[in-house]
Design a protein around this motif. Structure first.
Motif, PDB file in Angstrom:
ATOM      1  N   PRO A  46      83.817   2.372  73.551  1.00  0.00           N
ATOM      2  CA  PRO A  46      84.214   3.242  74.656  1.00  0.00           C
ATOM      3  C   PRO A  46      85.646   2.939  75.080  1.00  0.00           C
ATOM      4  N   PRO A  47      86.342   3.916  75.640  1.00  0.00           N
ATOM      5  CA  PRO A  47      87.687   3.652  76.133  1.00  0.00           C
ATOM      6  C   PRO A  47      87.624   2.564  77.199  1.00  0.00           C
ATOM      7  N   ARG A  48      88.681   1.784  77.255  1.00  0.00           N
ATOM      8  CA  ARG A  48      88.630   0.654  78.176  1.00  0.00           C
ATOM      9  C   ARG A  48      88.607   1.061  79.631  1.00  0.00           C
ATOM     10  N   GLU A  49      89.307   2.137  79.937  1.00  0.00           N
ATOM     11  CA  GLU A  49      89.387   2.514  81.348  1.00  0.00           C
ATOM     12  C   GLU A  49      88.373   3.578  81.693  1.00  0.00           C
ATOM     13  N   GLY A  50      88.025   3.586  82.929  1.00  0.00           N
ATOM     14  CA  GLY A  50      87.132   4.628  83.407  1.00  0.00           C
ATOM     15  C   GLY A  50      85.692   4.362  83.036  1.00  0.00           C
ATOM     16  N   SER A  51      84.839   5.240  83.513  1.00  0.00           N
ATOM     17  CA  SER A  51      83.419   5.066  83.289  1.00  0.00           C
ATOM     18  C   SER A  51      83.085   5.449  81.856  1.00  0.00           C
ATOM     19  N   PRO A  52      82.288   4.643  81.179  1.00  0.00           N
ATOM     20  CA  PRO A  52      81.902   4.998  79.820  1.00  0.00           C
ATOM     21  C   PRO A  52      80.905   6.151  79.866  1.00  0.00           C
ATOM     22  N   MET A  53      81.353   7.335  79.535  1.00  0.00           N
ATOM     23  CA  MET A  53      80.469   8.497  79.648  1.00  0.00           C
ATOM     24  C   MET A  53      79.573   8.652  78.431  1.00  0.00           C
ATOM     25  N   PHE A  54      79.897   7.903  77.378  1.00  0.00           N
ATOM     26  CA  PHE A  54      79.124   8.024  76.139  1.00  0.00           C
ATOM     27  C   PHE A  54      78.540   6.683  75.738  1.00  0.00           C
ATOM     28  N   SER A  55      77.327   6.744  75.228  1.00  0.00           N
ATOM     29  CA  SER A  55      76.695   5.491  74.836  1.00  0.00           C
ATOM     30  C   SER A  55      76.823   5.237  73.340  1.00  0.00           C
ATOM     31  N   GLY A  56      77.300   6.217  72.603  1.00  0.00           N
ATOM     32  CA  GLY A  56      77.440   6.028  71.166  1.00  0.00           C
ATOM     33  C   GLY A  56      77.920   7.303  70.518  1.00  0.00           C
ATOM     34  N   ALA A  57      78.020   7.240  69.212  1.00  0.00           N
ATOM     35  CA  ALA A  57      78.426   8.425  68.474  1.00  0.00           C
ATOM     36  C   ALA A  57      77.443   8.645  67.349  1.00  0.00           C
ATOM     37  N   THR A  58      77.439   9.835  66.794  1.00  0.00           N
ATOM     38  CA  THR A  58      76.523  10.101  65.694  1.00  0.00           C
ATOM     39  C   THR A  58      77.146  11.146  64.777  1.00  0.00           C
ATOM     40  N   VAL A  59      76.548  11.267  63.615  1.00  0.00           N
ATOM     41  CA  VAL A  59      76.970  12.334  62.705  1.00  0.00           C
ATOM     42  C   VAL A  59      75.781  13.263  62.545  1.00  0.00           C
ATOM     43  N   LEU A  60      75.993  14.536  62.810  1.00  0.00           N
ATOM     44  CA  LEU A  60      74.884  15.473  62.751  1.00  0.00           C
ATOM     45  C   LEU A  60      74.615  15.915  61.317  1.00  0.00           C
ATOM     46  N   GLY A  61      73.531  16.651  61.163  1.00  0.00           N
ATOM     47  CA  GLY A  61      73.099  17.088  59.839  1.00  0.00           C
ATOM     48  C   GLY A  61      74.192  17.794  59.052  1.00  0.00           C
ATOM     49  N   ASP A  62      75.002  18.586  59.717  1.00  0.00           N
ATOM     50  CA  ASP A  62      76.033  19.329  58.998  1.00  0.00           C
ATOM     51  C   ASP A  62      77.292  18.494  58.801  1.00  0.00           C
ATOM     52  N   GLY A  63      77.204  17.213  59.149  1.00  0.00           N
ATOM     53  CA  GLY A  63      78.346  16.335  58.928  1.00  0.00           C
ATOM     54  C   GLY A  63      79.316  16.284  60.092  1.00  0.00           C
ATOM     55  N   SER A  64      79.079  17.103  61.115  1.00  0.00           N
ATOM     56  CA  SER A  64      80.029  17.076  62.217  1.00  0.00           C
ATOM     57  C   SER A  64      79.687  15.937  63.179  1.00  0.00           C
ATOM     58  N   PRO A  65      80.723  15.284  63.682  1.00  0.00           N
ATOM     59  CA  PRO A  65      80.486  14.183  64.600  1.00  0.00           C
ATOM     60  C   PRO A  65      80.097  14.691  65.984  1.00  0.00           C
ATOM     61  N   ALA A  66      79.324  13.879  66.690  1.00  0.00           N
ATOM     62  CA  ALA A  66      78.961  14.224  68.066  1.00  0.00           C
ATOM     63  C   ALA A  66      78.908  12.940  68.868  1.00  0.00           C
ATOM     64  N   LEU A  67      79.279  13.054  70.134  1.00  0.00           N
ATOM     65  CA  LEU A  67      79.174  11.894  71.007  1.00  0.00           C
ATOM     66  C   LEU A  67      77.824  11.951  71.724  1.00  0.00           C
ATOM     67  N   ILE A  68      77.242  10.772  71.935  1.00  0.00           N
ATOM     68  CA  ILE A  68      75.961  10.713  72.644  1.00  0.00           C
ATOM     69  C   ILE A  68      76.250  10.475  74.124  1.00  0.00           C
ATOM     70  N   VAL A  69      75.818  11.398  74.943  1.00  0.00           N
ATOM     71  CA  VAL A  69      76.131  11.361  76.367  1.00  0.00           C
ATOM     72  C   VAL A  69      75.304  10.272  77.060  1.00  0.00           C
ATOM     73  N   ASP A  70      75.971   9.418  77.831  1.00  0.00           N
ATOM     74  CA  ASP A  70      75.270   8.416  78.632  1.00  0.00           C
ATOM     75  C   ASP A  70      74.936   9.050  79.983  1.00  0.00           C
ATOM     76  N   VAL A  71      73.760   9.661  80.040  1.00  0.00           N
ATOM     77  CA  VAL A  71      73.389  10.433  81.225  1.00  0.00           C
ATOM     78  C   VAL A  71      73.419   9.570  82.483  1.00  0.00           C
ATOM     79  N   ASN A  72      72.986   8.314  82.335  1.00  0.00           N
ATOM     80  CA  ASN A  72      72.979   7.409  83.490  1.00  0.00           C
ATOM     81  C   ASN A  72      74.338   7.330  84.185  1.00  0.00           C
ATOM     82  N   SER A  73      75.383   7.320  83.385  1.00  0.00           N
ATOM     83  CA  SER A  73      76.701   7.118  83.972  1.00  0.00           C
ATOM     84  C   SER A  73      77.238   8.386  84.628  1.00  0.00           C
ATOM     85  N   LEU A  74      76.583   9.519  84.351  1.00  0.00           N
ATOM     86  CA  LEU A  74      77.108  10.782  84.892  1.00  0.00           C
ATOM     87  C   LEU A  74      76.554  11.078  86.276  1.00  0.00           C
ATOM     88  N   ILE A  75      75.423  10.453  86.600  1.00  0.00           N
ATOM     89  CA  ILE A  75      74.724  10.851  87.821  1.00  0.00           C
ATOM     90  C   ILE A  75      74.932   9.841  88.948  1.00  0.00           C
TER      91      ILE A  75
END
Lengths: 120, 517
Positions: B488-517
């Motif tokens: 995660p970026p060093r500054e600010g709240s980590p909005m994502f808990s990880g990353a993934t690669v979807l079936g079609d090969g496109s990357p996606a970030l995994i949203v850290d819902v806890n940090s958004l609320i």
């Protein structure tokens, strides 16, 4: 007529394993003790044909227990159970009056050989 | 005389229970050596404990345990004889060794009598015929596998999963019955394979929790409190990675209960409660989750005091007059709230709950809290079974794809973004079926160009007991995503808990819902 045995070791595990070996060979376990002090008291109470004695026990160690048992009953037949690397203590134990020794981990045949020779 | 056999498998349970007892005595003795280095009794007790373990392990043919116990025994023996002195570094070493020994005892019993393949247990000798060893092996067919190898397997399964996703699109494009049915078959097998690999990483929680009864007993004793501790569900299984990381947080919660929750005997008597406090640690399976709960029948959390402090720190609305369980958790889990010393004194609870909350969140879990004044507090950790694969809702925001873990998803809906969303607000509120609900406009939050329209797809989510709706541009579908490490970026709240690669090969970030609320 089956021989009676008092098994002395501070570990239930060891007492169980040793009792199993001896019972399978036809011995009767009449008592168990987990400290040297209890071993001496049980010996006086039960007068077993044979005692197996661990060396390292809380309260009173096995060697002191042998010494007390033999001074109470010079004919007592005690087999020491020592761990690997306790050869020096085994010598002490024999001097204290133990008749033989077996080394842990127990090999059933070695245990029976020793006890049968002693009660033989 | 007839050759005798000794069926060692009979003694496994006894070895384990007594081995644990001796580890307990050993730990106690080492603790005493720390406080009273001159205590001969403590040294003798520690020596006896490792000596007994050595003897038992040797009898069982557990060479790894035997050797470590033997080395410890030698060190303790020379202390016992006065040939060496208790130094902090020696003591530290012995404490580490005791921990290792405890682990090895647990590990030894779940594998065949001879720990190292190809190396027969020494000195067990000919009196134990091969037949016995064989039967022990049949009834107890475990092997020790390096954890990193399981991780690698899991990673490969993830890669295959991604390849499968790509193939699925091709299969759909080619549209051939034969191909489709072969592909489906392969997919099913892959799914089974994945379950097996996940299963191989699962261990019973008891492996970590079984040290707690003693810790609780000792802590209670040092606090001079009377406590009955119950451990339930020790056989419930959890991913090893998760289990390793929740041991300390759970201990933290237990300590909190003992320290701040359960009252002193006199206070309990005065309040007409049973003299002995009750503390329960339980694990249970619920759908795709494991719930770990620490519950006590103590005094409960003093909400007024927490509220007062929360008002001072501006953590709640200025006109707030009480804190419900949800608000209570939010305040207690606020970073730094509970570690402020003045709060420790007044709140009587929640020391370091933010730390526990953070640990659980990293694992994709959530915390729930229930506390009744005078009756007690229960804190529940809801944990996913596996950290490696997360079932997610995949949504599009602008041109980007995001995965929202199902742990948090309640439902999908269509809603009308409030006017502030048009002005670029990321956080806002709107009314949904009569109640005000927090809205997070992901496009605005992530700074992704997005067009706000009159009706937009939303995901109703739940995190830390609070409901909110996340506004996205479109839903793409649901998918098991394989979590890849993400810095995660060093500054600010980590909005994502990880990353993934979807079936079609496109990357996606995994949203850290806890940090958004």
């Amino acid at each position: 007529m089956s021989h009676t045995v008092l098994v002395c070791d501070d570990a239930v595990f060891m007492r169980t394993m040793l009792s199993d070996i001896l019972q399978q060979a036809g011995f009767t376990i009449v008592g168990e003790a987990d400290t040297g002090t209890k071993a001496v008291a049980k010996y006086k109470e039960l007068r077993p044909d044979l005692v197996t004695m661990d060396i390292v026990m809380p309260d009173m160690g096995g060697i002191d227990a042998v010494r007390e048992i033999v001074s109470f009953d010079p004919g007592a037949r005690v087999v020491m159970c020592s761990a690997m690397g306790q050869q020096a203590l085994v010598v002490d134990a024999i001097e204290a009056g133990a008749k033989d020794f077996v080394v842990k981990p127990f090999q059933p045949s070695r245990v029976l050989e020793a006890v049968q020779r002693v009660v033989g | 005389m007839a050759e005798m056999s000794l069926d060692l498998s009979k003694y496994v349970d006894l070895f384990l229970s007594e081995g644990r007892e001796h580890i307990g005595e050993l730990t106690e003795a080492l603790n005493e050596m720390e406080t009273t280095p001159s205590s001969d009794d403590a040294v003798a007790a520690a020596f006896r404990a490792v000596h007994s373990i050595k003897g038992m392990a040797a009898a069982m043919g557990y060479t790894v345990v035997t050797e470590r116990a033997n080395a410890m025994e030698s060190a303790l023996d020379s202390l016992r004889r006065g040939e060496s002195q208790v130094t902090p570094s020696l003591l530290g070493h012995l404490i580490d060794e005791a921990d290792e020994l405890a682990r090895e005892i647990e590990a030894a019993v779940i594998q065949p009598a001879s720990e190292t393949p190809g190396e027969s247990a020494p000195r067990r000798g000919a009196s134990v015929p091969p037949a016995t060893t064989e039967s022990a092996r049949r009834t107890n067919t475990h092997v020790r596998v390096r954890a990193s190898r399981l991780d690698a397997l899991m990673n490969l399964v993830g890669e295959i999963e991604i390849a499968r996703g790509r193939m699925e699109r091709e299969v759909a494009r080619i549209d051939d019955d034969q191909l489709s049915s072969s592909f489906e078959n392969a997919s099913r097998l892959l799914h089974d394979l994945r379950d097996q690999v996940i299963g191989a990483r699962m261990v019973p929680v008891g492996q970590v929790f079984e040290r707690f009864p003693r810790l609780v007993r000792e802590t209670a004793r040092s606090l001079e409190k009377e406590v009955d501790f119950t451990l339930d569900g020790a056989d419930i299984e959890l991913d090893r990675t998760i289990l390793d990381r929740i041991g300390d947080p759970v201990m933290h919660l237990l300590r909190n209960s003992l320290d701040h929750g359960i009252e002193a005997v006199a206070e309990r008597e005065r309040d007409g409660k049973a003299v002995r406090g009750r503390l329960t640690l339980s694990a249970q399976r619920e759908a795709g989750y494991v719930l770990i709960r620490v519950a006590d029948d103590g005094r409960g959390i003093n909400r007024e005091k927490v509220l007062r402090r929360a008002l001072e720190l501006d953590l709640v609305d200025r006109d707030a007059t009480n804190l419900d369980d949800v608000a209570l958790l939010r305040v207690l889990a606020h970073p730094g709230f509970s570690t402020a010393s003045s709060v420790t004194d007044v709140s009587g609870r929640g020391v370091g709950l933010d730390v526990v909350d953070a640990a659980v969140r990293i694992l994709g879990g959530t915390i729930e809290i229930k506390s009744v004044a005078g009756r007690g507090t229960a804190i529940t950790l809801r944990l996913p079974l596996s950290v490696a694969i997360v079932r997610s809702l995949v949504a599009r925001v602008g041109e980007e794809l995001f995965a929202i873990p199902f742990t948090h998803v309640l439902e999908t809906l269509s809603l009308e973004p409030p006017a502030s969303a048009l002005r670029g607000a990321a956080w806002t509120t709107t009314e949904i079926s009569g109640s005000q609900v927090g809205i997070v406009v992901l496009g605005n939050l992530f700074g992704v160009p997005t067009r706000i329209s009159a009706q937009m797809p939303g995901v109703s989510v739940l995190a830390r007991g609070r409901r909110a709706a996340l506004i996205v541009d479109a839903f793409v579908g649901q998918q098991d995503v394989v979590v890849k490490h993400y810095d995660p970026p060093r500054e600010g709240s980590p909005m994502f808990s990880g990353a993934t690669v979807l079936g079609d090969g496109s990357p996606a970030l995994i949203v850290d819902v806890n940090s958004l609320i």
